[in-house]
Write a protein that holds these residues in place. Structure first.
Motif, PDB file in Angstrom:
ATOM      1  N   ASP A 156       0.812  -1.214   0.000  1.00 17.72           N
ATOM      2  CA  ASP A 156       0.000   0.000   0.000  1.00 17.72           C
ATOM      3  C   ASP A 156       0.847   1.267   0.000  1.00 17.72           C
ATOM      4  N   ASP A 157       2.151   1.157  -0.270  1.00 18.22           N
ATOM      5  CA  ASP A 157       3.026   2.338  -0.238  1.00 18.22           C
ATOM      6  C   ASP A 157       2.711   3.338  -1.347  1.00 18.22           C
ATOM      7  N   GLY A 158       2.178   2.847  -2.470  1.00 25.59           N
ATOM      8  CA  GLY A 158       1.968   3.716  -3.624  1.00 25.59           C
ATOM      9  C   GLY A 158       0.503   3.980  -3.920  1.00 25.59           C
ATOM     10  N   HIS A 159       0.273   4.926  -4.819  1.00 26.32           N
ATOM     11  CA  HIS A 159      -1.073   5.227  -5.286  1.00 26.32           C
ATOM     12  C   HIS A 159      -1.496   4.206  -6.346  1.00 26.32           C
ATOM     13  N   ALA A 160      -2.767   3.942  -6.396  1.00 25.89           N
ATOM     14  CA  ALA A 160      -3.306   3.022  -7.396  1.00 25.89           C
ATOM     15  C   ALA A 160      -3.198   3.647  -8.790  1.00 25.89           C
ATOM     16  N   GLU A 161      -3.076   2.781  -9.793  1.00 23.54           N
ATOM     17  CA  GLU A 161      -2.993   3.240 -11.174  1.00 23.54           C
ATOM     18  C   GLU A 161      -4.201   4.103 -11.537  1.00 23.54           C
ATOM     19  N   GLU A 162      -5.363   3.752 -10.992  1.00 30.41           N
ATOM     20  CA  GLU A 162      -6.574   4.515 -11.302  1.00 30.41           C
ATOM     21  C   GLU A 162      -6.458   5.969 -10.825  1.00 30.41           C
ATOM     22  N   GLU A 163      -5.816   6.189  -9.685  1.00 31.23           N
ATOM     23  CA  GLU A 163      -5.633   7.558  -9.187  1.00 31.23           C
ATOM     24  C   GLU A 163      -4.713   8.356 -10.104  1.00 31.23           C
ATOM     25  N   ILE A 164      -3.659   7.714 -10.554  1.00 33.99           N
ATOM     26  CA  ILE A 164      -2.702   8.400 -11.429  1.00 33.99           C
ATOM     27  C   ILE A 164      -3.355   8.711 -12.772  1.00 33.99           C
ATOM     28  N   ARG A 182       2.468   7.231  -1.264  1.00 32.40           N
ATOM     29  CA  ARG A 182       1.691   7.368  -0.025  1.00 32.40           C
ATOM     30  C   ARG A 182       2.578   7.359   1.228  1.00 32.40           C
ATOM     31  N   ARG A 183       3.863   7.161   1.050  1.00 32.80           N
ATOM     32  CA  ARG A 183       4.764   7.083   2.193  1.00 32.80           C
ATOM     33  C   ARG A 183       5.195   8.483   2.628  1.00 32.80           C
ATOM     34  N   LYS A 184       4.490   9.057   3.588  1.00 35.74           N
ATOM     35  CA  LYS A 184       4.813  10.407   4.026  1.00 35.74           C
ATOM     36  C   LYS A 184       6.222  10.505   4.585  1.00 35.74           C
ATOM     37  N   ASP A 185       6.725   9.416   5.172  1.00 37.98           N
ATOM     38  CA  ASP A 185       8.078   9.445   5.729  1.00 37.98           C
ATOM     39  C   ASP A 185       9.145   9.490   4.646  1.00 37.98           C
ATOM     40  N   LEU A 186       8.761   9.222   3.393  1.00 42.32           N
ATOM     41  CA  LEU A 186       9.711   9.224   2.284  1.00 42.32           C
ATOM     42  C   LEU A 186       9.504  10.381   1.314  1.00 42.32           C
ATOM     43  N   VAL A 187       8.291  10.945   1.276  1.00 43.07           N
ATOM     44  CA  VAL A 187       8.028  11.971   0.251  1.00 43.07           C
ATOM     45  C   VAL A 187       7.336  13.221   0.790  1.00 43.07           C
ATOM     46  N   ALA A 188       7.011  13.281   2.071  1.00 44.67           N
ATOM     47  CA  ALA A 188       6.176  14.404   2.532  1.00 44.67           C
ATOM     48  C   ALA A 188       6.465  14.815   3.969  1.00 44.67           C
ATOM     49  N   CYS A 189       7.734  14.890   4.323  1.00 46.81           N
ATOM     50  CA  CYS A 189       8.090  15.310   5.682  1.00 46.81           C
ATOM     51  C   CYS A 189       8.403  16.796   5.783  1.00 46.81           C
ATOM     52  N   GLN A 190       8.964  17.383   4.743  1.00 44.05           N
ATOM     53  CA  GLN A 190       9.400  18.778   4.781  1.00 44.05           C
ATOM     54  C   GLN A 190       8.725  19.567   3.655  1.00 44.05           C
ATOM     55  N   ASP A 191       9.157  19.345   2.431  1.00 41.97           N
ATOM     56  CA  ASP A 191       8.538  19.974   1.259  1.00 41.97           C
ATOM     57  C   ASP A 191       7.789  18.877   0.512  1.00 41.97           C
ATOM     58  N   PRO A 192       6.502  18.708   0.791  1.00 45.42           N
ATOM     59  CA  PRO A 192       5.806  17.468   0.411  1.00 45.42           C
ATOM     60  C   PRO A 192       5.508  17.327  -1.074  1.00 45.42           C
ATOM     61  N   LEU A 193       5.570  16.083  -1.518  1.00 46.58           N
ATOM     62  CA  LEU A 193       5.048  15.699  -2.827  1.00 46.58           C
ATOM     63  C   LEU A 193       3.541  15.922  -2.815  1.00 46.58           C
ATOM     64  N   ILE A 194       3.021  16.518  -3.869  1.00 38.77           N
ATOM     65  CA  ILE A 194       1.583  16.781  -3.971  1.00 38.77           C
ATOM     66  C   ILE A 194       0.876  15.514  -4.460  1.00 38.77           C
ATOM     67  N   PRO A 195      -0.208  15.091  -3.804  1.00 38.56           N
ATOM     68  CA  PRO A 195      -0.927  13.889  -4.251  1.00 38.56           C
ATOM     69  C   PRO A 195      -1.456  14.051  -5.677  1.00 38.56           C
ATOM     70  N   PRO A 196      -1.649  12.943  -6.391  1.00 31.91           N
ATOM     71  CA  PRO A 196      -2.133  13.029  -7.774  1.00 31.91           C
ATOM     72  C   PRO A 196      -3.411  13.852  -7.920  1.00 31.91           C
ATOM     73  N   SER A 197      -4.312  13.721  -6.971  1.00 30.94           N
ATOM     74  CA  SER A 197      -5.595  14.422  -7.076  1.00 30.94           C
ATOM     75  C   SER A 197      -5.460  15.938  -6.962  1.00 30.94           C
ATOM     76  N   MET A 198      -4.307  16.420  -6.487  1.00 28.84           N
ATOM     77  CA  MET A 198      -4.112  17.859  -6.290  1.00 28.84           C
ATOM     78  C   MET A 198      -3.075  18.451  -7.236  1.00 28.84           C
ATOM     79  N   LEU A 199      -2.573  17.658  -8.168  1.00 26.88           N
ATOM     80  CA  LEU A 199      -1.636  18.186  -9.159  1.00 26.88           C
ATOM     81  C   LEU A 199      -2.308  19.298  -9.963  1.00 26.88           C
ATOM     82  N   ARG A 200      -1.530  20.329 -10.292  1.00 31.14           N
ATOM     83  CA  ARG A 200      -2.113  21.437 -11.040  1.00 31.14           C
ATOM     84  C   ARG A 200      -1.069  22.072 -11.948  1.00 31.14           C
TER      85      ARG A 200
END
Length: 246
Positions: free
Chosen positions: A38-46, A70-88
């Protein structure tokens, strides 16, 4: 599976997008960190994000989302990766914003039109001055920006016993330069006084805090003062680094 050297893994990753994708998929293993299906986003979300934006994401960013997005400890601790649903897209529709500065002071994005499948990564400060509110180069390739993001964010998310953050002396900087492999591909115009090194069981970021010491701090004498941030794979590696810095 035997763990590869961190330095070897990063050197392969910075060579190009394909190596970067392999590194991202194996990142938890390289760090010796736990992993889950469950570490990653589903293909459908992407795919939903791509349909909304109107373009397919570059392979390296797709890999980040699908492998560890989805691993906040790897991608979203300081300057976070934006989730696919919020990409703009930015107002001009040419830069996709995929990462946020942690205090809302800027955006990280990439220019669709610069780079064949591995586009240029860029940064834009959030300021009122129109002369400063513009995109500037972060990395020549998105794959390099993603690697730097993982190294930085995973340091912030690491267990205390597996990371080091301290000021250090000229002698210790000289030891780091002699002992570890420099990763020049991760140098960035956004932080010209910072560079990265790695060995079998650690990576370390060195940031010079006296930039006036000499014009090119990495080719002249050791700087008077610097800060280091190191991520260790094992507690034994932490002890080894501590002995070096004593």
């Amino acid at each position: 599976m035997q763990q590869a050297s961190i330095a070897y893994s990063i050197s392969n990753a910075v060579a190009g997008a394909e190596g970067a994708c392999d590194f991202i998929r194996q990142f938890t293993h390289v760090l010796g960190a736990p992993s889950s299906p469950d570490d990653g986003h589903a293909e459908e979300e992407i795919e939903a994000a791509e349909k909304r934006i109107g373009r397919r994401l570059p392979a390296v960013l797709r890999t980040v989302y699908s492998a560890i997005g989805r691993r906040k400890d790897l991608v979203a601790c300081q300057d976070p990766l934006i989730p696919p649903s919020m990409l703009r897209l930015d107002d001009d529709g040419s830069v996709l914003i995929f990462r946020a500065e942690n205090q809302g002071c800027g955006d990280f994005g990439f220019d669709w039109d610069h780079g064949d499948g591995d586009p240029m990564a860029m940064f834009r400060p959030d300021v009122a001055d129109p002369d400063l509110y513009k995109w500037t180069a972060w990395h020549p390739r998105l794959s390099l920006a993603c690697i730097e993001m993982l190294l930085s964010e995973s340091w912030h998310g690491s267990p205390p016993q597996l990371k080091v953050h301290q000021s250090t002396s000229p002698d210790n900087i000289a030891r780091i330069i002699d002992a570890y492999a420099k990763i020049p591909e991760l140098d960035s115009p956004l932080s010209p006084q910072t560079t990265w090194f790695a060995s079998d069981d650690l990576y370390v970021q060195v940031a010079i805090t006296d930039p006036m010491e000499h014009e090119d701090p990495w080719s002249g004498p050791a700087p008077a003062l610097a800060h280091i941030r190191a991520r260790l794979r094992t507690e034994e590696a932490a002890l080894e680094l501590a002995r070096m810095l004593t």
